[in-house]
Design a protein around this motif. Structure first.
Motif, short mmCIF file in Angstrom:
data_model
loop_
_atom_site.label_atom_id
_atom_site.label_comp_id
_atom_site.label_asym_id
_atom_site.label_seq_id
_atom_site.Cartn_x
_atom_site.Cartn_y
_atom_site.Cartn_z
N ALA A 294 -7.11 2.29 0.95
CA ALA A 294 -6.16 1.68 2.49
C ALA A 294 -4.74 2.29 2.08
O ALA A 294 -4.35 1.97 1.13
CB ALA A 294 -6.35 0.28 2.68
N PRO A 295 -4.21 2.89 3.12
CA PRO A 295 -5.08 3.49 4.33
C PRO A 295 -5.82 4.74 3.71
O PRO A 295 -5.89 5.25 2.78
CB PRO A 295 -3.87 3.93 5.02
CG PRO A 295 -2.65 3.61 4.47
CD PRO A 295 -2.61 3.18 3.04
N CYS A 296 -6.88 4.91 4.71
CA CYS A 296 -7.82 5.96 4.69
C CYS A 296 -7.12 7.28 5.22
O CYS A 296 -6.57 7.18 6.30
CB CYS A 296 -8.98 5.58 5.27
SG CYS A 296 -10.22 6.75 5.74
N ILE B 209 -8.40 -4.72 5.75
CA ILE B 209 -7.66 -4.86 4.45
C ILE B 209 -7.41 -6.22 3.99
O ILE B 209 -7.59 -6.65 3.17
CB ILE B 209 -6.68 -3.84 4.51
CG1 ILE B 209 -6.14 -3.89 2.97
CG2 ILE B 209 -5.60 -4.20 5.31
CD1 ILE B 209 -7.00 -3.32 1.90
N GLY C 66 -7.16 -2.22 -1.90
CA GLY C 66 -6.08 -1.34 -1.43
C GLY C 66 -6.17 0.23 -1.90
O GLY C 66 -5.49 1.12 -1.30
N SER D 181 -2.87 8.89 7.76
CA SER D 181 -3.03 7.70 6.72
C SER D 181 -3.54 6.64 7.91
O SER D 181 -2.60 6.22 8.75
CB SER D 181 -2.25 7.58 6.18
OG SER D 181 -1.87 8.63 5.09
N THR E 56 1.33 5.39 -0.16
CA THR E 56 0.50 6.51 -0.10
C THR E 56 1.39 7.49 -0.80
O THR E 56 2.37 7.78 -0.38
CB THR E 56 0.10 6.74 1.36
OG1 THR E 56 1.10 6.84 2.17
CG2 THR E 56 -0.99 5.68 1.99
N LEU F 79 0.98 -1.26 -0.03
CA LEU F 79 0.09 0.00 0.08
C LEU F 79 1.04 1.25 -0.01
O LEU F 79 1.59 1.54 1.02
CB LEU F 79 -0.82 0.08 1.37
CG LEU F 79 -1.92 -1.37 1.31
CD1 LEU F 79 -2.71 -1.20 2.63
CD2 LEU F 79 -2.72 -1.38 0.18
N CYS G 58 -5.11 2.46 9.05
CA CYS G 58 -5.48 1.33 8.39
C CYS G 58 -5.68 0.55 9.62
O CYS G 58 -5.20 0.42 10.45
CB CYS G 58 -4.07 1.03 7.62
SG CYS G 58 -4.73 -0.53 6.63
N SER H 71 -4.20 6.70 -1.97
CA SER H 71 -3.46 5.21 -1.85
C SER H 71 -3.54 4.62 -3.11
O SER H 71 -4.34 4.56 -4.27
CB SER H 71 -4.39 4.29 -1.05
OG SER H 71 -4.22 4.58 0.37
#
Length: 302
Positions: A246-248, A232, A243, A225, A72, A70, A227, A96
């Protein structure tokens, strides 16, 4: 020209059943670390590039992937303009990009939310030029990372959903008390999230970027960020492309002269809608994460 654009849009909608997720695949032999280098070279700010296989195996004893990362990122110039247009756009600072390769599969995949999906979350008009510009840049960079990549056509369409797609809190805080209130609030949120399985994948003082660009509209602008590993892991087994959510990213900010602090983040209903999730166990985990998040925030508000 308008007719040609309209026809192309119709053709793409027929080819790609789900226009909210952009996925490319290639047989190229490349590592997530090399992909990160390419994105940095193209001008992105890469916040994290997290290998999820280690945590998957440690907590759940197995993984269905050779690669599941993942990453970001955000593209500073366009992100800045988005935040100036609508301050809530910081929920994509960063956004993401998922990188995965399943076991016994020759293809490495990369996925990202489309401009249409981001617009749906933010409430912009779907043809917003800034989001379209960012999507174009994302696709160009993915193709540089994955030579000879082909666009993947997902077999499902997003499903309609009645729930709101973002959660937002706005509350009174005097500008001269904003920094002290922010520090206490964020400490309480961080302390509340840890015991219930949330991981802070990244913290970004986004106001630093804004001030470097000469923009002093905000007293502060922080993004987290976040998770939840179980979420997930559960969803990626049925939808590896999950993904992209994620992360949100949760944004916390206060504009000068407003005496109002804001907390905003995308809801888990985006997952259920865009990914067309019907698996009861996955939905249960998603809804629990949403409820837990809201409880922590509401118990932390001044």
């Amino acid at each position: 020209m308008k007719k040609i654009t309209f026809l192309l849009a119709i053709i793409l909608s027929l080819i790609f059943a789900n226009e909210e997720i952009i996925i490319y695949k290639s047989k190229v032999n490349i590592t997530p670390q090399k992909i990160e280098e390419i994105f940095i070279k193209e001008g992105y700010s890469v916040q994290t590039n997290r290998d999820m296989n280690g945590p998957y195996k440690k907590q759940f004893g197995k993984s269905e992937f050779d690669i599941y990362n993942l990453m970001t990122v955000y593209y500073p110039k366009i992100t800045k303009e988005l935040v100036l247009k609508d301050a809530d756009s910081g929920i994509f600072a960063p956004f993401s990009i998922v990188i995965w390769k399943k076991k016994e599969n020759k293809y490495i995949h990369m996925g990202v939310l489309s401009a249409k999906a981001k617009a749906k979350i933010l409430g912009f008009d779907f043809d917003d030029k800034l989001l379209a510009e960012l999507e174009k840049k994302n696709i160009e960079t993915i193709k540089k990372a994955l030579p000879n990549a082909k666009r993947v056509n997902l077999s499902y369409k997003p499903k309609p959903i009645k729930e709101k797609l973002k959660t937002k809190y706005v509350f009174e805080v005097a500008d001269d008390e904003a920094m002290d209130t922010k520090d206490e609030l964020e400490m309480m949120i961080e302390d509340g999230l840890k015991p219930i399985g949330f991981v802070m994948a990244n913290f970004n003082d986004y106001n630093y970027d804004l001030k470097e660009a000469g923009i002093k509209d905000f007293i502060f602008y922080d993004t987290y960020s976040l998770c939840k590993l179980k979420v997930i892991y559960t969803v990626s087994k049925i939808r590896p492309e999950a993904g992209v959510f994620a992360p949100c990213t949760m944004a916390i900010y206060q504009k000068r002269g407003t005496n109002k602090m804001v907390i905003v983040f995308p809801n888990i209903y985006n997952w259920i809608s865009t990914l067309n999730i019907n698996d009861e166990n996955a939905i249960k985990e998603l809804k629990k994460a949403q409820k837990d998040m809201i409880n922590v925030i509401e118990n932390s508000l001044p």
